[in-house]
Write a protein that holds these residues in place. Structure first.
Motif, PDB file in Angstrom:
ATOM      1  N   LEU A  19      -6.952   1.469  -5.013  1.00  9.14           N
ATOM      2  CA  LEU A  19      -6.475   0.768  -6.214  1.00  9.14           C
ATOM      3  C   LEU A  19      -5.001   0.378  -6.067  1.00  9.14           C
ATOM      4  CD1 LEU A  19      -8.112   2.691  -9.191  1.00  9.14           C
ATOM      5  CD2 LEU A  19      -8.614   0.403  -8.314  1.00  9.14           C
ATOM      6  N   LEU A  20      -4.177   1.375  -5.674  1.00  5.58           N
ATOM      7  CA  LEU A  20      -2.749   1.088  -5.497  1.00  5.58           C
ATOM      8  C   LEU A  20      -2.549   0.011  -4.443  1.00  5.58           C
ATOM      9  CD1 LEU A  20      -1.169   4.674  -5.502  1.00  5.58           C
ATOM     10  CD2 LEU A  20      -0.957   2.910  -7.249  1.00  5.58           C
ATOM     11  N   GLY A  21      -3.294   0.117  -3.364  1.00  4.04           N
ATOM     12  CA  GLY A  21      -3.162  -0.827  -2.247  1.00  4.04           C
ATOM     13  C   GLY A  21      -3.532  -2.241  -2.662  1.00  4.04           C
ATOM     14  N   LEU A  22      -4.608  -2.365  -3.461  1.00  4.17           N
ATOM     15  CA  LEU A  22      -5.014  -3.693  -3.928  1.00  4.17           C
ATOM     16  C   LEU A  22      -3.918  -4.308  -4.784  1.00  4.17           C
ATOM     17  CD1 LEU A  22      -8.789  -3.431  -4.919  1.00  4.17           C
ATOM     18  CD2 LEU A  22      -7.764  -5.044  -3.323  1.00  4.17           C
ATOM     19  N   ILE A  23      -3.407  -3.505  -5.705  1.00  2.00           N
ATOM     20  CA  ILE A  23      -2.368  -4.025  -6.601  1.00  2.00           C
ATOM     21  C   ILE A  23      -1.112  -4.393  -5.808  1.00  2.00           C
ATOM     22  CG2 ILE A  23      -0.841  -3.438  -8.526  1.00  2.00           C
ATOM     23  CD1 ILE A  23      -3.151  -1.545  -9.480  1.00  2.00           C
ATOM     24  N   ALA A  24      -0.659  -3.447  -4.974  1.00  2.00           N
ATOM     25  CA  ALA A  24       0.574  -3.706  -4.220  1.00  2.00           C
ATOM     26  C   ALA A  24       0.372  -4.804  -3.179  1.00  2.00           C
ATOM     27  CB  ALA A  24       1.050  -2.422  -3.546  1.00  2.00           C
ATOM     28  N   GLY A  25      -0.804  -4.867  -2.581  1.00  2.00           N
ATOM     29  CA  GLY A  25      -1.082  -5.894  -1.572  1.00  2.00           C
ATOM     30  C   GLY A  25      -1.026  -7.287  -2.187  1.00  2.00           C
ATOM     31  N   MET A  26      -1.617  -7.425  -3.390  1.00  2.00           N
ATOM     32  CA  MET A  26      -1.539  -8.719  -4.062  1.00  2.00           C
ATOM     33  C   MET A  26      -0.112  -8.990  -4.526  1.00  2.00           C
ATOM     34  SD  MET A  26      -5.091  -9.467  -5.970  1.00  2.00           S
ATOM     35  CE  MET A  26      -5.863  -8.007  -6.606  1.00  2.00           C
ATOM     36  N   GLY A  27       0.571  -7.915  -4.938  1.00  2.00           N
ATOM     37  CA  GLY A  27       1.966  -8.064  -5.349  1.00  2.00           C
ATOM     38  C   GLY A  27       2.836  -8.579  -4.214  1.00  2.00           C
ATOM     39  N   ARG A  28       2.554  -8.120  -3.003  1.00  2.00           N
ATOM     40  CA  ARG A  28       3.360  -8.502  -1.841  1.00  2.00           C
ATOM     41  C   ARG A  28       3.350 -10.011  -1.612  1.00  2.00           C
ATOM     42  NH1 ARG A  28       6.591  -6.755   1.821  1.00  2.00           N
ATOM     43  NH2 ARG A  28       5.286  -6.498   3.658  1.00  2.00           N
ATOM     44  N   ILE A  29       2.235 -10.659  -1.948  1.00  2.00           N
ATOM     45  CA  ILE A  29       2.157 -12.106  -1.699  1.00  2.00           C
ATOM     46  C   ILE A  29       2.165 -12.893  -3.002  1.00  2.00           C
ATOM     47  CG2 ILE A  29       1.100 -12.126   0.580  1.00  2.00           C
ATOM     48  CD1 ILE A  29      -1.579 -12.115  -0.686  1.00  2.00           C
ATOM     49  N   SER A  30       2.511 -12.201  -4.094  1.00  2.00           N
ATOM     50  CA  SER A  30       2.563 -12.885  -5.381  1.00  2.00           C
ATOM     51  C   SER A  30       3.715 -13.887  -5.400  1.00  2.00           C
ATOM     52  CB  SER A  30       2.736 -11.860  -6.498  1.00  2.00           C
ATOM     53  OG  SER A  30       3.189 -12.489  -7.674  1.00  2.00           O
ATOM     54  N   ARG A  31       3.548 -14.950  -6.214  1.00  2.00           N
ATOM     55  CA  ARG A  31       4.648 -15.905  -6.362  1.00  2.00           C
ATOM     56  C   ARG A  31       5.658 -15.408  -7.385  1.00  2.00           C
ATOM     57  NH1 ARG A  31       1.018 -21.108  -7.121  1.00  2.00           N
ATOM     58  NH2 ARG A  31      -0.268 -19.401  -7.878  1.00  2.00           N
ATOM     59  N   ASN A  32       5.230 -14.391  -8.160  1.00  2.00           N
ATOM     60  CA  ASN A  32       6.132 -13.807  -9.167  1.00  2.00           C
ATOM     61  C   ASN A  32       7.184 -12.953  -8.473  1.00  2.00           C
ATOM     62  OD1 ASN A  32       7.152 -11.692 -10.948  1.00  2.00           O
ATOM     63  ND2 ASN A  32       5.806 -12.633 -12.464  1.00  2.00           N
ATOM     64  N   ILE A  33       8.438 -13.287  -8.694  1.00  2.00           N
ATOM     65  CA  ILE A  33       9.520 -12.641  -7.939  1.00  2.00           C
ATOM     66  C   ILE A  33       9.607 -11.146  -8.246  1.00  2.00           C
ATOM     67  CG2 ILE A  33      11.211 -13.360  -9.685  1.00  2.00           C
ATOM     68  CD1 ILE A  33      13.240 -13.569  -7.367  1.00  2.00           C
ATOM     69  N   VAL A  34       9.334 -10.761  -9.497  1.00  2.00           N
ATOM     70  CA  VAL A  34       9.435  -9.344  -9.870  1.00  2.00           C
ATOM     71  C   VAL A  34       8.338  -8.531  -9.188  1.00  2.00           C
ATOM     72  CG1 VAL A  34       9.399  -7.699 -11.771  1.00  2.00           C
ATOM     73  CG2 VAL A  34      10.524  -9.908 -12.064  1.00  2.00           C
ATOM     74  N   SER A  35       7.079  -8.961  -9.326  1.00  2.00           N
ATOM     75  CA  SER A  35       6.008  -8.155  -8.737  1.00  2.00           C
ATOM     76  C   SER A  35       6.104  -8.149  -7.214  1.00  2.00           C
ATOM     77  CB  SER A  35       4.635  -8.628  -9.208  1.00  2.00           C
ATOM     78  OG  SER A  35       4.570 -10.012  -9.294  1.00  2.00           O
ATOM     79  N   ARG A  36       6.558  -9.271  -6.639  1.00  2.00           N
ATOM     80  CA  ARG A  36       6.676  -9.302  -5.181  1.00  2.00           C
ATOM     81  C   ARG A  36       7.720  -8.285  -4.701  1.00  2.00           C
ATOM     82  NH1 ARG A  36       7.932 -14.544  -4.292  1.00  2.00           N
ATOM     83  NH2 ARG A  36      10.123 -14.088  -3.957  1.00  2.00           N
ATOM     84  N   ASN A  37       8.858  -8.248  -5.405  1.00  2.00           N
ATOM     85  CA  ASN A  37       9.907  -7.326  -4.971  1.00  2.00           C
ATOM     86  C   ASN A  37       9.551  -5.870  -5.254  1.00  2.00           C
ATOM     87  OD1 ASN A  37      12.464  -8.604  -3.818  1.00  2.00           O
ATOM     88  ND2 ASN A  37      11.857 -10.028  -5.407  1.00  2.00           N
ATOM     89  N   LEU A  38       8.907  -5.627  -6.400  1.00  2.00           N
ATOM     90  CA  LEU A  38       8.481  -4.257  -6.695  1.00  2.00           C
ATOM     91  C   LEU A  38       7.511  -3.759  -5.626  1.00  2.00           C
ATOM     92  CD1 LEU A  38       7.964  -4.125 -10.563  1.00  2.00           C
ATOM     93  CD2 LEU A  38       9.604  -2.834  -9.176  1.00  2.00           C
ATOM     94  N   ALA A  39       6.532  -4.595  -5.291  1.00  2.00           N
ATOM     95  CA  ALA A  39       5.531  -4.197  -4.310  1.00  2.00           C
ATOM     96  C   ALA A  39       6.175  -3.962  -2.947  1.00  2.00           C
ATOM     97  CB  ALA A  39       4.437  -5.269  -4.212  1.00  2.00           C
ATOM     98  N   THR A  40       7.113  -4.845  -2.578  1.00  2.00           N
ATOM     99  CA  THR A  40       7.768  -4.699  -1.278  1.00  2.00           C
ATOM    100  C   THR A  40       8.626  -3.436  -1.243  1.00  2.00           C
ATOM    101  OG1 THR A  40       7.826  -7.105  -1.171  1.00  2.00           O
ATOM    102  CG2 THR A  40       9.113  -5.930   0.468  1.00  2.00           C
ATOM    103  N   LEU A  41       9.305  -3.173  -2.361  1.00  2.00           N
ATOM    104  CA  LEU A  41      10.111  -1.947  -2.445  1.00  2.00           C
ATOM    105  C   LEU A  41       9.241  -0.720  -2.204  1.00  2.00           C
ATOM    106  CD1 LEU A  41      12.744  -0.414  -3.299  1.00  2.00           C
ATOM    107  CD2 LEU A  41      11.841  -0.472  -5.636  1.00  2.00           C
TER     108      LEU A  41
END
Lengths: 247, 295
Positions: free
Chosen positions: B83-105
């Protein structure tokens, strides 16, 4: 022409980073017409087509489909797209679904059509493109020509008012080009509005109501097939045609 | 492909897929997985010792009691990590700057810290801090006069959270970051024409992800997921540092009590090996099947 255009392209520019792809293009597509766009590669013809359903978003200018402006409103864009079929050079069938499900899926989730009805429509379209016997096959089991015909059926199942074709035969082996062009000719005769980017001059001559010649992001010449192919006015058109028709 | 023999399956472990051409005896001997035969022999020898040697038998009976906890911790942690991986994995390639940076962090943080340290940190620092935070929310709710909602939150005790739960949390968070990278790669491995085709039919971005992209992405990453499941099972031994009574911890206890270290750790090693061997054969089969489907 008196009818209102179904697609109005008004002075659009498009650049990718620093590279200009379209330099001020305007084009009206009228209902029931088949418009074929030709031109050398890099002339912007695919970009123009892809702007018509906002697969690419123009940098400036306006595009209206059925009088509706294409803008950032996603809901409205999704609706407009659902009424425009698109056929790609690389087919882009859904490889994890069989042929029938490829044609059924968007009807179900975009149009919310009940499954039974969607299957009926899908079978109808598969019969039309002559590939109903492969309904249970997966895309990887089909030839390129068969895949492209399924892709056409998939687009037609949404009952679109307009069909966009982006070099539909460019990725095909030569012996499979005809089966796809035959389906497209049939559609053209049925009176569906079509915009076709292609290198198939034979098809353009046979099916087009209008031919548009593009070069360097501009429409250079626009006319009936006989005007454009038999007596092109612009030197650039003449040069292009002599190059491709000479062999 | 029609029938595959067992030896085909075996040789597939060490070599590229068998060609349709009949191979000569020398080639067959060359590519035969001798290491696998040796591994089986080691297993057989150890299990024979377990049956015949009373000290081994006793150690085995003692240590295998930890098997249940190992499996339980692994399954829970893997489920949550997916579950975490799916959320963070999609976050990593999201166009939303906040979710992308949170996931990458999240991913970079986890990747930059040794797993053992992370387990200590999450179990002994992050979980208590989190519980204190919940207590504070409870206090705040009380100050608003919402007693019913406040009391259960205030009652939570950071010190009493079960170590097994902390272990699961620590492993999930760690592996969630690893799986995020797998899912990201899986999503990116799907041809971009797929998204275009879906969107051209009027599907929303979310519909296209759900019906078109994710099914293909997940199929592409199944073997990698399997391998990470095996890795997680092995890494679950690290939570023995939290005194969770899984295989390694019990072996440690047994060794310390009886001084029979050879018995304790031979059996522990062989237990892990048995499970991972069976699992990696399964992964190979899955990999084989997905490769066949693509043809």
């Amino acid at each position: 022409m008196n009818a209102k255009p179904v697609i109005e392209v008004k002075n659009i520019f498009k650049h990718f980073d620093k590279v200009a792809a379209l330099n001020g293009v305007s084009l009206n597509v009228y209902p029931g017409k088949v418009v074929v766009i030709i031109g050398p590669s890099g002339s912007g013809k695919s970009t123009l087509l892809r702007c018509m359903n906002h697969m690419e978003v123009e940098s400036s200018g306006e595009i209206y489909v059925n009088g509706k402006l294409l803008n950032g409103d996603q809901k409205r864009l999704n609706y407009i797209r659902s009424e425009m079929g698109m056929v790609f050079q690389s087919f882009n069938l859904y490889p994890h679904l069989n042929v029938l499900e490829n044609v059924v899926l968007a009807q179900r989730i975009v149009r919310k059509i009940p499954r039974k009805e969607a299957v009926e429509v899908a079978m109808e379209q598969l019969i039309k493109v002559g590939i109903v016997d492969k309904a249970n096959a997966f895309p990887s089991q089909l030839s390129g020509g068969q895949q492209q015909r399924v892709a056409i059926a998939r687009a037609l199942a949404m009952k679109p008012k307009i069909m966009l074709f982006d070099e539909p035969t460019s990725a095909l082996d030569p012996e499979m080009i005809k089966e796809v062009l035959d389906v497209m000719l049939m559609l053209a005769q049925e009176g569906i509005t079509m915009v076709v980017v292609t290198h198939e001059m034979g098809f353009a001559r046979a099916a087009a109501d209008e031919v548009v010649f593009m070069d360097q992001g501009l429409i250079i010449e626009h006319g009936t097939p006989s005007q454009l192919f038999d007596s092109p006015v612009h030197p650039r058109t003449q040069q292009f045609l002599s190059q491709i028709l000479s062999h | 492909m029609s029938q595959t023999t067992f030896s085909d399956t075996l040789s597939d472990i060490s070599s590229p897929p068998a060609t349709l051409v009949k191979r000569s005896l020398k080639e067959r001997l060359d590519s035969f997985p001798w290491w696998f035969v040796a591994l089986i022999l080691i297993l057989v020898a150890t299990y024979t010792a377990i049956i015949l040697e009373p000290t081994y038998a006793e150690a085995f009976a003692f240590i295998k009691a930890g098997l249940g906890v190992t499996v339980k911790v692994t399954l829970w942690a893997f489920g949550i990590a997916i579950l975490l991986g799916l959320i963070a994995g999609m976050g990593r390639i999201s166009r939303n700057i906040v979710s992308r940076n949170l996931a990458t962090l999240y991913v970079e943080f986890v990747r930059g810290v040794p797993m053992l340290v992370l387990i200590f940190f999450i179990a002994l620092v992050a979980v208590p801090v989190f519980v204190t935070g919940i207590n504070n929310i409870g206090n705040w709710l009380e100050s608003l006069g919402w007693q019913a909602a406040a009391v259960p939150l205030q009652k939570l005790d950071g010190k009493s959270v079960d170590m097994t739960v902390r272990a699961v949390v620590a492993l999930s968070i760690t592996y969630g970051a690893f799986l995020a990278e797998i899912f990201r790669a899986g999503i990116q491995s799907v041809d971009k024409g797929q998204m275009e085709a879906a969107r051209s039919q009027g599907m929303s971005h979310i519909q296209a992800m759900y019906y078109i992209i994710m099914p293909q992405a997940i199929r592409n990453v199944l073997p990698a997921l399997g391998n990470d499941f095996i890795a997680l099972l092995k890494d679950s031994s690290l939570v023995s540092v939290l005194a969770v009574r899984e295989i390694t911890q019990i072996a440690k206890l047994y060794g310390a009590r009886t001084f029979r270290f050879p018995e304790a750790y031979t059996i522990t090693a062989i237990l892990y090996l048995t499970i991972t061997l069976v699992l990696s054969l399964l992964v190979k089969l899955v990999e084989r099947r997905t490769r066949q489907d693509e043809r």
